[in-house]
Design a protein around this motif. Structure first.
Motif, PDB file in Angstrom:
ATOM      1  N   GLU A   1       0.820  -1.193   0.000  1.00  0.00           N
ATOM      2  CA  GLU A   1       0.000   0.000   0.000  1.00  0.00           C
ATOM      3  C   GLU A   1       0.871   1.267   0.000  1.00  0.00           C
ATOM      4  O   GLU A   1       0.626   2.181  -0.765  1.00  0.00           O
ATOM      5  N   LEU A   2       1.900   1.297   0.835  1.00  0.00           N
ATOM      6  CA  LEU A   2       2.793   2.452   0.887  1.00  0.00           C
ATOM      7  C   LEU A   2       3.504   2.653  -0.445  1.00  0.00           C
ATOM      8  O   LEU A   2       3.549   3.762  -0.987  1.00  0.00           O
ATOM      9  N   TYR A   3       4.033   1.567  -0.993  1.00  0.00           N
ATOM     10  CA  TYR A   3       4.755   1.644  -2.267  1.00  0.00           C
ATOM     11  C   TYR A   3       3.855   2.182  -3.377  1.00  0.00           C
ATOM     12  O   TYR A   3       4.248   3.083  -4.124  1.00  0.00           O
ATOM     13  N   GLU A   4       2.643   1.654  -3.470  1.00  0.00           N
ATOM     14  CA  GLU A   4       1.725   2.102  -4.530  1.00  0.00           C
ATOM     15  C   GLU A   4       1.360   3.573  -4.355  1.00  0.00           C
ATOM     16  O   GLU A   4       1.266   4.313  -5.331  1.00  0.00           O
ATOM     17  N   GLY A   5       1.175   4.016  -3.114  1.00  0.00           N
ATOM     18  CA  GLY A   5       0.856   5.419  -2.858  1.00  0.00           C
ATOM     19  C   GLY A   5       1.990   6.343  -3.236  1.00  0.00           C
ATOM     20  O   GLY A   5       1.781   7.383  -3.859  1.00  0.00           O
ATOM     21  N   PRO A  39       7.617   2.011   8.343  1.00  0.00           N
ATOM     22  CA  PRO A  39       7.325   1.706   6.939  1.00  0.00           C
ATOM     23  C   PRO A  39       8.027   2.712   6.028  1.00  0.00           C
ATOM     24  O   PRO A  39       7.951   3.923   6.252  1.00  0.00           O
ATOM     25  N   SER A  40       8.741   2.211   5.026  1.00  0.00           N
ATOM     26  CA  SER A  40       9.608   3.073   4.224  1.00  0.00           C
ATOM     27  C   SER A  40       9.605   2.672   2.757  1.00  0.00           C
ATOM     28  O   SER A  40       9.315   1.529   2.418  1.00  0.00           O
ATOM     29  N   VAL A  41       9.955   3.624   1.919  1.00  0.00           N
ATOM     30  CA  VAL A  41      10.145   3.403   0.491  1.00  0.00           C
ATOM     31  C   VAL A  41      11.455   4.082   0.115  1.00  0.00           C
ATOM     32  O   VAL A  41      11.712   5.207   0.521  1.00  0.00           O
ATOM     33  N   PHE A  42      12.278   3.403  -0.654  1.00  0.00           N
ATOM     34  CA  PHE A  42      13.563   3.962  -1.092  1.00  0.00           C
ATOM     35  C   PHE A  42      13.409   4.430  -2.530  1.00  0.00           C
ATOM     36  O   PHE A  42      13.001   3.670  -3.403  1.00  0.00           O
ATOM     37  N   LEU A  43      13.723   5.694  -2.775  1.00  0.00           N
ATOM     38  CA  LEU A  43      13.633   6.266  -4.122  1.00  0.00           C
ATOM     39  C   LEU A  43      15.028   6.598  -4.630  1.00  0.00           C
ATOM     40  O   LEU A  43      15.878   7.049  -3.874  1.00  0.00           O
ATOM     41  N   ALA A  79       9.389  17.125  -0.950  1.00  0.00           N
ATOM     42  CA  ALA A  79       8.433  18.010  -0.276  1.00  0.00           C
ATOM     43  C   ALA A  79       7.002  17.589  -0.603  1.00  0.00           C
ATOM     44  O   ALA A  79       6.138  17.533   0.282  1.00  0.00           O
ATOM     45  N   HIS A  80       6.743  17.271  -1.861  1.00  0.00           N
ATOM     46  CA  HIS A  80       5.406  16.849  -2.285  1.00  0.00           C
ATOM     47  C   HIS A  80       5.006  15.549  -1.585  1.00  0.00           C
ATOM     48  O   HIS A  80       3.868  15.421  -1.113  1.00  0.00           O
ATOM     49  N   LEU A  81       5.931  14.598  -1.507  1.00  0.00           N
ATOM     50  CA  LEU A  81       5.638  13.343  -0.805  1.00  0.00           C
ATOM     51  C   LEU A  81       5.309  13.614   0.657  1.00  0.00           C
ATOM     52  O   LEU A  81       4.370  13.027   1.212  1.00  0.00           O
ATOM     53  N   LEU A  86       1.272  13.894   4.937  1.00  0.00           N
ATOM     54  CA  LEU A  86       0.666  14.616   6.060  1.00  0.00           C
ATOM     55  C   LEU A  86      -0.820  14.862   5.833  1.00  0.00           C
ATOM     56  O   LEU A  86      -1.638  14.736   6.751  1.00  0.00           O
ATOM     57  N   ASN A  87      -1.198  15.207   4.612  1.00  0.00           N
ATOM     58  CA  ASN A  87      -2.613  15.404   4.292  1.00  0.00           C
ATOM     59  C   ASN A  87      -3.405  14.118   4.483  1.00  0.00           C
ATOM     60  O   ASN A  87      -4.511  14.137   5.009  1.00  0.00           O
ATOM     61  N   LYS A  88      -2.837  13.006   4.042  1.00  0.00           N
ATOM     62  CA  LYS A  88      -3.518  11.716   4.180  1.00  0.00           C
ATOM     63  C   LYS A  88      -3.668  11.351   5.653  1.00  0.00           C
ATOM     64  O   LYS A  88      -4.733  10.920   6.087  1.00  0.00           O
ATOM     65  N   LEU A  89      -2.611  11.533   6.438  1.00  0.00           N
ATOM     66  CA  LEU A  89      -2.675  11.220   7.866  1.00  0.00           C
ATOM     67  C   LEU A  89      -3.680  12.115   8.579  1.00  0.00           C
ATOM     68  O   LEU A  89      -4.419  11.659   9.457  1.00  0.00           O
TER      69      LEU A  89
END
Length: 93
Positions: A1-5, A39-43, A79-81, A86-89
């Motif tokens: 879910e995190l990765y797809e978001g 929970p993390s995603v590496f870019l 910044a966008h991420l 924050l908006n989702k939370l």
């Protein structure tokens, strides 16, 4: 879910409008320790332009040169991420 978001949020920052998955590597990365707790995603922000100086070399290559024009894209992406997360939370609270 995190990765797809993250993939959905990051896609507009790409020059081709989508996140490009890269081949997995066995390289060591300290970031993985954070991922065990949070929970993390590496870019990876691609920066090879093929123009002079040649920026198509990887970070650990002695010929590495950065295309500084990608730095604003990388900063805006992060910044966008952060704002979207924050908006989702906030909406879930």
């Amino acid at each position: 879910e995190l990765y797809e978001g993250v993939k959905e949020i990051a896609a507009p920052a790409s020059s081709v409008g989508q996140v490009q998955e890269i081949e997995q590597s066995m390289a060591g990365e300290d970031f993985a320790f954070f991922g065990e707790v949070i929970p993390s995603v590496f870019l990876a922000l691609g920066q090879g332009s093929g123009q002079y100086p040649d920026t198509n070399y990887g970070l650990h290559n002695p010929r590495f040169a950065i295309d500084e024009s990608v730095l604003d894209t990388g900063a805006a992406l992060h910044a966008h991420l952060a704002f979207q997360t924050l908006n989702k939370l906030a909406a879930e609270a």
